[in-house]
Design an enzyme around this catalytic site. Structure first.
Site, PDB file in Angstrom:
ATOM      1  N   LYS A  42     -45.190  12.652 -11.669  1.00  0.00           N
ATOM      2  CA  LYS A  42     -46.689  12.127 -11.540  1.00  0.00           C
ATOM      3  C   LYS A  42     -46.546  10.969 -10.230  1.00  0.00           C
ATOM      4  CE  LYS A  42     -46.492   9.447 -15.397  1.00  0.00           C
ATOM      5  NZ  LYS A  42     -45.059   9.603 -15.905  1.00  0.00           N
ATOM      6  N   ARG A 117     -51.929   4.867 -20.779  1.00  0.00           N
ATOM      7  CA  ARG A 117     -50.668   4.794 -21.573  1.00  0.00           C
ATOM      8  C   ARG A 117     -50.709   4.406 -22.536  1.00  0.00           C
ATOM      9  NH1 ARG A 117     -47.014   4.642 -17.039  1.00  0.00           N
ATOM     10  NH2 ARG A 117     -45.190   5.253 -17.446  1.00  0.00           N
ATOM     11  N   ARG A 156     -32.795  10.057 -10.432  1.00  0.00           N
ATOM     12  CA  ARG A 156     -33.704   9.039  -9.391  1.00  0.00           C
ATOM     13  C   ARG A 156     -32.724   7.554  -9.430  1.00  0.00           C
ATOM     14  NH1 ARG A 156     -39.581   7.608 -10.304  1.00  0.00           N
ATOM     15  NH2 ARG A 156     -39.642   6.641 -13.178  1.00  0.00           N
ATOM     16  N   ARG A 162     -34.223   1.298  -9.928  1.00  0.00           N
ATOM     17  CA  ARG A 162     -34.327   1.010 -10.949  1.00  0.00           C
ATOM     18  C   ARG A 162     -34.048   0.985 -13.051  1.00  0.00           C
ATOM     19  NH1 ARG A 162     -39.879   4.036 -10.718  1.00  0.00           N
ATOM     20  NH2 ARG A 162     -40.377   4.211 -13.461  1.00  0.00           N
ATOM     21  N   ARG A 174     -37.849   5.698 -24.151  1.00  0.00           N
ATOM     22  CA  ARG A 174     -39.422   5.277 -23.146  1.00  0.00           C
ATOM     23  C   ARG A 174     -40.026   6.669 -23.716  1.00  0.00           C
ATOM     24  NH1 ARG A 174     -37.458   5.065 -16.944  1.00  0.00           N
ATOM     25  NH2 ARG A 174     -39.326   5.668 -16.321  1.00  0.00           N
TER      26      ARG A 174
HETATM   27  P1  B4P Z   1     -41.883  10.565 -10.381  1.00  0.00           P
HETATM   28  O1  B4P Z   1     -42.654  11.561 -10.058  1.00  0.00           O
HETATM   29  O2  B4P Z   1     -41.485   9.385 -10.229  1.00  0.00           O
HETATM   30  O3  B4P Z   1     -42.095  10.395 -11.980  1.00  0.00           O
HETATM   31  P2  B4P Z   1     -43.263   9.316 -13.039  1.00  0.00           P
HETATM   32  O4  B4P Z   1     -43.794  10.353 -13.322  1.00  0.00           O
HETATM   33  O5  B4P Z   1     -44.231   8.928 -11.875  1.00  0.00           O
HETATM   34  O6  B4P Z   1     -42.829   8.089 -13.412  1.00  0.00           O
HETATM   35  P3  B4P Z   1     -43.069   7.047 -14.623  1.00  0.00           P
HETATM   36  O7  B4P Z   1     -42.863   7.397 -15.853  1.00  0.00           O
HETATM   37  O8  B4P Z   1     -41.219   6.809 -14.519  1.00  0.00           O
HETATM   38  O9  B4P Z   1     -42.849   5.539 -13.591  1.00  0.00           O
HETATM   39  P4  B4P Z   1     -43.989   4.191 -13.883  1.00  0.00           P
HETATM   40  O10 B4P Z   1     -43.982   3.967 -12.281  1.00  0.00           O
HETATM   41  O11 B4P Z   1     -45.799   4.909 -13.765  1.00  0.00           O
HETATM   42  O12 B4P Z   1     -40.345  11.475 -10.779  1.00  0.00           O
HETATM   43  C1  B4P Z   1     -39.488  11.312 -11.021  1.00  0.00           C
HETATM   44  C2  B4P Z   1     -38.547  11.966 -10.587  1.00  0.00           C
HETATM   45  O13 B4P Z   1     -37.728  13.152 -10.326  1.00  0.00           O
HETATM   46  C3  B4P Z   1     -38.733  11.815  -9.059  1.00  0.00           C
HETATM   47  O14 B4P Z   1     -36.719  11.039  -8.736  1.00  0.00           O
HETATM   48  C4  B4P Z   1     -38.633  12.474  -8.061  1.00  0.00           C
HETATM   49  O15 B4P Z   1     -37.764  12.995  -7.251  1.00  0.00           O
HETATM   50  C5  B4P Z   1     -38.320  14.058  -9.742  1.00  0.00           C
HETATM   51  N1  B4P Z   1     -39.031  14.532  -8.931  1.00  0.00           N
HETATM   52  C6  B4P Z   1     -40.293  15.086  -9.335  1.00  0.00           C
HETATM   53  N2  B4P Z   1     -41.114  16.173  -9.170  1.00  0.00           N
HETATM   54  C7  B4P Z   1     -39.809  16.973  -9.272  1.00  0.00           C
HETATM   55  C8  B4P Z   1     -39.547  18.521  -8.941  1.00  0.00           C
HETATM   56  N3  B4P Z   1     -41.297  19.406  -9.167  1.00  0.00           N
HETATM   57  N4  B4P Z   1     -38.157  18.421  -9.160  1.00  0.00           N
HETATM   58  C9  B4P Z   1     -37.263  18.169  -9.296  1.00  0.00           C
HETATM   59  N5  B4P Z   1     -37.440  16.733  -9.107  1.00  0.00           N
HETATM   60  C10 B4P Z   1     -38.522  16.248  -8.996  1.00  0.00           C
HETATM   61  O16 B4P Z   1     -43.436   3.923 -15.258  1.00  0.00           O
HETATM   62  C11 B4P Z   1     -42.478   2.917 -15.171  1.00  0.00           C
HETATM   63  C12 B4P Z   1     -42.052   1.544 -15.751  1.00  0.00           C
HETATM   64  O17 B4P Z   1     -43.515   1.380 -16.073  1.00  0.00           O
HETATM   65  C13 B4P Z   1     -42.959   2.394 -17.586  1.00  0.00           C
HETATM   66  O18 B4P Z   1     -41.643   2.418 -18.021  1.00  0.00           O
HETATM   67  C14 B4P Z   1     -43.825   1.297 -18.273  1.00  0.00           C
HETATM   68  O19 B4P Z   1     -42.793   0.311 -18.726  1.00  0.00           O
HETATM   69  C15 B4P Z   1     -43.707   0.155 -17.507  1.00  0.00           C
HETATM   70  N6  B4P Z   1     -45.584   0.784 -17.436  1.00  0.00           N
HETATM   71  C16 B4P Z   1     -46.348   1.329 -15.814  1.00  0.00           C
HETATM   72  N7  B4P Z   1     -47.259   1.581 -16.213  1.00  0.00           N
HETATM   73  C17 B4P Z   1     -48.010   1.524 -17.491  1.00  0.00           C
HETATM   74  C18 B4P Z   1     -48.805   1.202 -18.719  1.00  0.00           C
HETATM   75  N8  B4P Z   1     -50.531   1.660 -18.104  1.00  0.00           N
HETATM   76  N9  B4P Z   1     -48.773   0.278 -19.632  1.00  0.00           N
HETATM   77  C19 B4P Z   1     -48.034  -0.300 -19.823  1.00  0.00           C
HETATM   78  N10 B4P Z   1     -46.475  -0.286 -19.439  1.00  0.00           N
HETATM   79  C20 B4P Z   1     -46.139   0.389 -18.474  1.00  0.00           C
END
Ligand code: B4P
Length: 224
Positions: A42, A117, A156, A162, A174
């Site tokens: 995302k 979420r 990552r 993190r 998670r």
């Molecule tokens: P990202 O792109 O970083 O993944 P994400 O889905 O954004 O991450 P996440 O769900 O962990 O984070 P968030 O900050 O929202 O990709 C992950 C990895 O994959 C990276 O290293 C990237 O380089 C790699 N990658 C990407 N695309 C790829 C591909 N095509 N091929 C190979 N590798 C690839 O949430 C973090 C925490 O914050 C949650 O767990 C929760 O505790 C809290 N939180 C956030 N929002 C919340 C909400 N609305 N309500 C309650 N808690 C919340």
């Protein structure tokens, strides 16, 4: 005399039509949700999409990490949940989104990344957008297998620092939270006919192309 009155009317009427059309145009927003499990890409895709479409990126994860880095009371509270792979309470996240909206008025639209979420967050978002006379145009969900997600997150975790990425136990926690609390959000938007699944494996460019195709279609439909 008549000419002066006409000019005065034209000035007032002209200003009103300009004001009305500005209000109507400025209410048009395109709001998109990028949905998917932790590590589905995302954040990676959002960075590219906001640039392409001129949207404002609202990542609740980034906002929470900023609060943690600044050691604010909200950040200290949020850290306790994030470190254990749990969701931060709804009222904290919704309050944070509300104040983000206050700081970003008159924009083309928002790209929501990692929000909503929970169903309660989705309902609150609908209400906040209704106050702005707008809505969610589309929800694009990145689908990735669990093993690929674990590999990405552990990878990552080696460099991101993190706390929620460097333990497989926390990552699995998670996923459980995602299944129980976040996946019902998909049904919420399926009922509203706004949900579209996107294959989230492959190169970042390939996935970005699939997302852009879906966004262009959603934009065309949303304007009709
Ligand atoms: P990202 O792109 O970083 O993944 P994400 O889905 O954004 O991450 P996440 O769900 O962990 O984070 P968030 O900050 O929202 O990709 C992950 C990895 O994959 C990276 O290293 C990237 O380089 C790699 N990658 C990407 N695309 C790829 C591909 N095509 N091929 C190979 N590798 C690839 O949430 C973090 C925490 O914050 C949650 O767990 C929760 O505790 C809290 N939180 C956030 N929002 C919340 C909400 N609305 N309500 C309650 N808690 C919340």
């Amino acid at each position: 005399m008549f000419l002066n009155q006409f000019r005065a009317h034209q000035r007032i009427f002209g200003q009103w039509t300009l004001y009305l059309s500005f209000t109507l145009v400025s209410n048009y927003m395109f709001n998109l949700i990028l949905f998917g499990p932790p590590g589905s890409g995302k954040g990676t895709q959002s960075d590219r999409l906001v640039e392409k479409y001129g949207l404002i990126h609202l990542s609740t994860g980034n906002l929470l990490r900023e609060e943690i880095a600044n050691k604010t009371p909200l950040g200290k509270e949020a850290k306790k949940f994030i470190d254990h792979g749990q969701l931060v309470p709804d009222e904290v996240v919704i309050g944070m989104v509300d104040s983000f909206f206050d700081r970003h008025k008159n924009v083309n639209g928002f790209l929501f990344d990692g929000f909503p979420r929970t169903v309660a967050q989705a309902q609150a978002l609908d209400k906040l957008l209704a106050l702005k006379k707008t809505d969610i145009a589309s929800v694009l969900a990145l689908e990735v297998t669990e093993q690929e997600l674990i590999n990405r997150l552990l990878n990552r975790g080696k460099t991101s620092g993190r706390s929620d990425d460097n333990s497989e136990d926390v990552i699995r926690k998670r996923f459980i939270v995602y299944t129980n609390e976040t996946s019902p959000v998909a049904d919420y938007y399926k009922k509203a006919r706004k949900f579209k699944a996107i294959h989230g494996e492959g190169s970042v460019d390939e996935i970005n192309a699939a997302l852009r195709q879906a966004i262009d279609k959603a934009m065309a439909n949303h304007k009709d």
